[in-house]
Each structure stands twice: as C-alpha cells, then as structure tokens.
Design a protein around this motif. Structure first.
Motif, PDB file in Angstrom:
ATOM      1  N   VAL A 136       0.835  -1.210   0.000  1.00  0.00           N
ATOM      2  CA  VAL A 136       0.000   0.000   0.000  1.00  0.00           C
ATOM      3  C   VAL A 136       0.869   1.259   0.000  1.00  0.00           C
ATOM      4  CG1 VAL A 136      -1.666   1.329   1.352  1.00  0.00           C
ATOM      5  CG2 VAL A 136      -1.951  -1.135   1.106  1.00  0.00           C
ATOM      6  N   ALA A 137       1.930   1.263   0.820  1.00  0.00           N
ATOM      7  CA  ALA A 137       2.822   2.429   0.865  1.00  0.00           C
ATOM      8  C   ALA A 137       3.534   2.638  -0.462  1.00  0.00           C
ATOM      9  CB  ALA A 137       3.832   2.262   1.996  1.00  0.00           C
ATOM     10  N   GLU A 138       3.942   1.541  -1.124  1.00  0.00           N
ATOM     11  CA  GLU A 138       4.633   1.657  -2.413  1.00  0.00           C
ATOM     12  C   GLU A 138       3.694   2.179  -3.501  1.00  0.00           C
ATOM     13  OE1 GLU A 138       7.665   1.522  -5.183  1.00  0.00           O
ATOM     14  OE2 GLU A 138       7.723   1.412  -2.999  1.00  0.00           O
ATOM     15  N   ASP A 139       2.451   1.721  -3.517  1.00  0.00           N
ATOM     16  CA  ASP A 139       1.487   2.219  -4.502  1.00  0.00           C
ATOM     17  C   ASP A 139       1.215   3.712  -4.305  1.00  0.00           C
ATOM     18  OD1 ASP A 139       1.306  -0.237  -5.657  1.00  0.00           O
ATOM     19  OD2 ASP A 139      -0.599  -0.790  -4.698  1.00  0.00           O
ATOM     20  N   GLU A 140       1.074   4.125  -3.057  1.00  0.00           N
ATOM     21  CA  GLU A 140       0.836   5.547  -2.793  1.00  0.00           C
ATOM     22  C   GLU A 140       2.046   6.392  -3.174  1.00  0.00           C
ATOM     23  OE1 GLU A 140      -1.453   8.829  -1.662  1.00  0.00           O
ATOM     24  OE2 GLU A 140      -1.960   6.745  -2.110  1.00  0.00           O
ATOM     25  N   ARG A 141       3.266   5.833  -2.981  1.00  0.00           N
ATOM     26  CA  ARG A 141       4.471   6.569  -3.400  1.00  0.00           C
ATOM     27  C   ARG A 141       4.488   6.791  -4.903  1.00  0.00           C
ATOM     28  NH1 ARG A 141       9.028   5.776  -5.863  1.00  0.00           N
ATOM     29  NH2 ARG A 141       8.513   3.592  -6.260  1.00  0.00           N
ATOM     30  N   LYS A 142       4.127   5.770  -5.658  1.00  0.00           N
ATOM     31  CA  LYS A 142       4.079   5.911  -7.118  1.00  0.00           C
ATOM     32  C   LYS A 142       3.011   6.931  -7.523  1.00  0.00           C
ATOM     33  CE  LYS A 142       5.627   1.183  -8.044  1.00  0.00           C
ATOM     34  NZ  LYS A 142       5.265  -0.143  -8.622  1.00  0.00           N
ATOM     35  N   ASN A 143       1.897   6.917  -6.829  1.00  0.00           N
ATOM     36  CA  ASN A 143       0.813   7.847  -7.151  1.00  0.00           C
ATOM     37  C   ASN A 143       1.234   9.295  -6.905  1.00  0.00           C
ATOM     38  OD1 ASN A 143      -1.717   8.790  -7.854  1.00  0.00           O
ATOM     39  ND2 ASN A 143      -2.615   8.415  -5.845  1.00  0.00           N
ATOM     40  N   VAL A 144       1.880   9.545  -5.761  1.00  0.00           N
ATOM     41  CA  VAL A 144       2.334  10.903  -5.438  1.00  0.00           C
ATOM     42  C   VAL A 144       3.434  11.349  -6.397  1.00  0.00           C
ATOM     43  CG1 VAL A 144       3.402  12.345  -3.666  1.00  0.00           C
ATOM     44  CG2 VAL A 144       1.664  10.667  -3.025  1.00  0.00           C
ATOM     45  N   SER A 145       4.320  10.423  -6.774  1.00  0.00           N
ATOM     46  CA  SER A 145       5.423  10.778  -7.684  1.00  0.00           C
ATOM     47  C   SER A 145       4.918  11.140  -9.075  1.00  0.00           C
ATOM     48  CB  SER A 145       6.407   9.606  -7.778  1.00  0.00           C
ATOM     49  OG  SER A 145       6.934   9.294  -6.513  1.00  0.00           O
ATOM     50  N   SER A 146       3.774  10.614  -9.474  1.00  0.00           N
ATOM     51  CA  SER A 146       3.261  10.861 -10.827  1.00  0.00           C
ATOM     52  C   SER A 146       2.439  12.145 -10.939  1.00  0.00           C
ATOM     53  CB  SER A 146       2.394   9.677 -11.272  1.00  0.00           C
ATOM     54  OG  SER A 146       1.261   9.543 -10.417  1.00  0.00           O
ATOM     55  N   ILE A 147       2.205  12.875  -9.839  1.00  0.00           N
ATOM     56  CA  ILE A 147       1.387  14.090  -9.870  1.00  0.00           C
ATOM     57  C   ILE A 147       2.150  15.218 -10.557  1.00  0.00           C
ATOM     58  CG2 ILE A 147       0.301  15.863  -8.443  1.00  0.00           C
ATOM     59  CD1 ILE A 147      -0.311  13.752  -6.398  1.00  0.00           C
ATOM     60  N   GLY A 148       1.469  15.932 -11.470  1.00  0.00           N
ATOM     61  CA  GLY A 148       2.074  17.054 -12.177  1.00  0.00           C
ATOM     62  C   GLY A 148       1.872  18.373 -11.436  1.00  0.00           C
ATOM     63  N   PRO A 149       2.582  19.427 -11.852  1.00  0.00           N
ATOM     64  CA  PRO A 149       2.482  20.734 -11.171  1.00  0.00           C
ATOM     65  C   PRO A 149       1.148  21.441 -11.369  1.00  0.00           C
ATOM     66  CG  PRO A 149       3.877  20.895 -13.122  1.00  0.00           C
ATOM     67  CD  PRO A 149       3.569  19.437 -12.931  1.00  0.00           C
ATOM     68  N   ASP A 150       0.284  20.905 -12.256  1.00  0.00           N
ATOM     69  CA  ASP A 150      -1.015  21.543 -12.450  1.00  0.00           C
ATOM     70  C   ASP A 150      -1.988  21.224 -11.313  1.00  0.00           C
ATOM     71  OD1 ASP A 150      -0.941  18.907 -13.184  1.00  0.00           O
ATOM     72  OD2 ASP A 150      -2.553  19.099 -14.665  1.00  0.00           O
ATOM     73  N   THR A 151      -1.631  20.259 -10.476  1.00  0.00           N
ATOM     74  CA  THR A 151      -2.454  19.944  -9.304  1.00  0.00           C
ATOM     75  C   THR A 151      -2.295  21.034  -8.252  1.00  0.00           C
ATOM     76  OG1 THR A 151      -2.078  17.608  -9.742  1.00  0.00           O
ATOM     77  CG2 THR A 151      -2.963  18.177  -7.583  1.00  0.00           C
TER      78      THR A 151
END
Length: 461
Positions: free
Chosen positions: A94-109
């Motif tokens: 779960v922690a690894e999936d959330e890390r990938k999700n946060v890393s993929s966020i662009g600056p438009d968020t």
C-alpha cells in the motif's frame, strides 16, 4: 488439546515465551544435577564424574536444546505464514502504490491536494515501518533481506517528495497572481463613498402623499425581499406606517398585506377627493404682492407640486379647469401678471385647453430670475440698515451739539468718550445709561461719538 494451527497470534506469542522460559528451567535443573554429581564425587574422593554421568548430562542438555529449537522454528514458521507475511506485505504494498501515485502528480495539481496526498503517504510509510519492526524477527532470512530493501526505498523517496512541494508552491503563487489580475480587471470599480442602507419610506396619513408613497414603497420592498413571503411583506408594511395610522385603523389585526392595502385604499385612496383637496389648497394660497420674490418662488413650486400630484392620480384636467386657472392668475403679482399677459399676447395658438401648460412654461422660465432677485435682496438689506444707522447717528449728534458743550453727566473734558466718566460707569442705572447714549448719538460698541462716521470696529469695549 489445541494444536498450533488452531492458536491465535496472541496465543502463539504467549507459548513462544513460555517455551523459552521452560527451556531455561530445564537447563538450570540439568546444571543442578551436574553440581550434585560433583558434590557426590568429592564425598567418595573421586577425581571426576563417571562417563555414564557425563553422557547423561550431555544427552539431557542436547535433547532440551534440540526440542527448544524445533518448537521455536515451528512457532516462527506458523506466525510468519499465518499473520506476519500478510500484514507486512500489505503495509509495504500500500505504501509503495501511494508513493508511485504521489510521484506521478504534475504541477497543475493544487498545492492543497498535493499536501494532503503527501501527508497520507507519510502515515502509510510510518505504518509500514511499524509492521516491519514487529515482524522482521519472524521472517525467514531470504525474505527478511527483501523487506529491509523495500523499507529503505520508502524512507529514501519521502524526503525527495517533500522537496517537490516547492514546485507546487511556485505554481500556486503564479496562479494566484494571474487570477488576482484577472479579477481586478473584471470587477466593477468600487465606490469611494459607502452609502447607508436604504429604509422603506413611511406613510404619515396624508391623502395627497398616499399614491406616491405606495409607488416608492413597492419597488424597494420587492428588491429587498425577492422571495415575496406574505408574512415578511405584512410586517414590512406595518413598519412603514406611522404608529397613529396603524393604530387608528387597527391594521395589525389583518392577516396579509393585501388586506391592509385594501383598508388603506378605502381610507386614503379616493382619487376624486385627493384632487379636490389639491385644488382647494391651491385656491387657499393668498395673492402675492410686488417686491416678494420668495413668495413668488413658493407659489411656482406649489403649482409644480400640485401638477405632479395630479399627474400621479391621472387627473391633470382638474388643474386645467378655466375657473382654477383664473384663480391662479389672480394670485400673481401685478408685475408678473403684466409680463404674462404680454407673453401670452405674442402666442398665437393659446386656447383654453393649453392655457395652463403655457402658463407653467412661462412661470418656470421666471423662477430662476426671481431666485436671483431674492438673493440680491438678502445682500441689499444689510446695506440699507447700515445707511439708516448712519443717518440716525448724524441727526442726533447735530441736534444736541449746540445744547451740550461737554459731558452731560459730569466733566466736559470727556464729552465724546463716555467710558472715561466715572459717574456714568458707577452711579447710573442701565436704563439711564441707554438714554444718555441715545441722546448723544454715541456708538453703542465703544461709548464714543465718531462725529457722524460709522464705527469701523468689529469688537466691543
């Protein structure tokens, strides 16, 4: 007796601790037996234990250690397979999936969304570390190495993701600046003067003002209360009436604003009666004489108000009646009447139908002229008073100059300056002092005779 496969996590942990404790007791008992053998050897003068005794002690020790090892391994494998592997694997996954999700966020968020996700990731990593700390000792050596690597990767990536927040802060600041500029250009200019809240007009019971008040009341009431609730409209209507009107007609007993307006219409809304009162008020105005510009202005304004009120009633013809216009003509001063007749004589299309309209046009054109005459009169009056005072002072001084050669109170040396006379200041009453000042024609400000000149001083002695 329950088998190890039927035991819960807590029971397995408890049995593991008991097994370790019991094995320690067995080893201590074995050492006690060895010590007893040694004491027995000393008693029979033997140098050392027999081979049989040594073998018995060693066998017991080895057997205890082997059983303890087998039991621990069995409990360890059971705990790991049943509970530990699932819990630790799930926390790390779960922690690894959330890390990938946060890393993929662009600056438009938005910055707020990124901060929320980053905080959530920190909580998940913390739970994964706690699970790893609890179950790492139960994992097999091969899997323990893999789990240690996963936890280390999560700890390394977290500071990098926190530093990435600077990019979102910069993007959010730029966006706020752009939106602020757009908002400034889109908003209408703000008034420099703050206006007070507008209150609904009040009706005081005058028939002449009824229809104008109703018209002025309904528009702001609809704007201020667009929902149109009957209860709100009723209370606003009662609040807009003078207390004596609401009390005399008992308006608070009615259920709606429509019923209140019906009662008001019956009492104050008879248009024929209102028109008659307006005409009677006009006819009651006394005639204006020449030399009264303010009275002329008031007459013109009264005619304009009457015309406006009749127009509200839809009964303008009442004031255009020949008898009424003849009455208005009789109230004009002679000079203004003469100018009106001269002006009317030059008009070729004057008739009974448009006589009043042309009269009002003429009077409106004269209103500004009489305003100027009235203002000029205010300036001329002080000059006339000053001239009158000078004339009076000269007459009194000339009249008494031959009769009085000195002060009429005491010493002739100060006859022009009464404030030097001790008897004038101390012995005489105020009424006597006033008579002496008038007799000499002295200045009332400085108690001095100015030889006919007007006193130029503005203060008092």
């Amino acid at each position: 007796m329950r088998t190890y496969m039927e035991m819960s996590k807590e029971e397995l942990e408890e049995n593991y601790k008991k097994l370790t404790l019991e094995s320690s007791k067995v080893m201590e008992a074995n050492e006690d037996v060895e010590a007893a053998y040694m004491a027995e050897c000393k008693a029979i003068a033997a140098e050392e234990l027999s081979n049989l005794q040594k073998a018995d002690i060693e066998e017991t020790e080895e057997e205890c250690e082997q059983k303890l090892k087998d039991a621990k391994l069995l409990i360890r494998e059971t705990m790991w397979a049943t509970y530990g592997e699932k819990e630790l694997s799930l926390a790390l996954h779960v922690a690894e999936d959330e890390r990938k999700n946060v890393s993929s966020i662009g600056p438009d968020t938005t910055l707020e969304a990124y901060e929320f996700m980053l905080t959530h990731l920190e909580k998940l990593i913390q739970k994964a570390k706690e699970a790893h700390q609890n179950w790492n000792c139960w994992a097999p050596p091969a899997e323990e190495k893999d789990f240690n690597y996963c936890v280390r990767e999560l700890e390394v990536c977290l500071p990098r993701l926190v530093s990435q927040k600077a990019v979102f802060i910069k993007a959010a600041s730029k966006k706020d600046t752009t939106e602020e500029k757009a908002l400034v250009h889109s908003l209408p200019p703000v008034a420099a003067i703050k206006l007070k809240a507008t209150a609904l007009p009040k009706f005081g019971g005058s028939k002449r003002d009824y229809y104008r008040w109703r018209k002025e009341w309904e528009a702001p009431q609809k704007q201020g209360e667009p929902s149109g609730l009957k209860e709100v409209k009723k209370f606003q209507l009662l609040d807009s009436l003078k207390e004596n009107v609401a009390k005399d007609l008992r308006l608070s007993t009615y259920n709606s604003s429509d019923e209140i307006f019906r009662v008001l219409d019956n009492r104050f809304g008879n248009k024929a009666t209102i028109a008659l009162e307006i005409i009677e008020e006009l006819q009651a105005i006394p005639p204006v004489r020449n030399g009264q510009p303010r009275r002329i202005i008031e007459l013109i304004q009264a005619l304009e108000k009457a015309l406006s009120d009749l127009n509200e009633l839809g009964n303008v013809d009442a004031i255009k009646n020949p008898l009424v216009t003849k009455s208005i003509d009789s109230k004009l001063p002679e000079t203004l009447k003469k100018d009106w007749l001269t002006h009317n004589a030059n008009e070729k299309d004057t008739s009974h139908q448009n006589y009043f309209d042309k009269l009002m046009v003429f009077l409106r054109s004269q209103e500004s002229i009489y305003e100027q005459l009235d203002q000029l009169k205010d300036l001329v009056e002080p000059i006339r008073e000053k001239s009158k005072f000078l004339k009076c002072a000269k007459t009194k001084t000339t009249k008494h100059g031959s009769d009085i050669s000195g002060c009429i109170v005491c010493d002739p040396k100060h006859r022009k300056k009464l404030y030097f006379c001790r008897r004038f200041r101390i012995n005489l009453k105020p009424s006597e002092k006033r008579d002496i000042v008038q007799q000499l024609g002295a200045c009332k400000r400085y108690l001095e005779i100015h030889n006919g000149d007007y006193c130029k001083k503005t203060d008092y002695l």
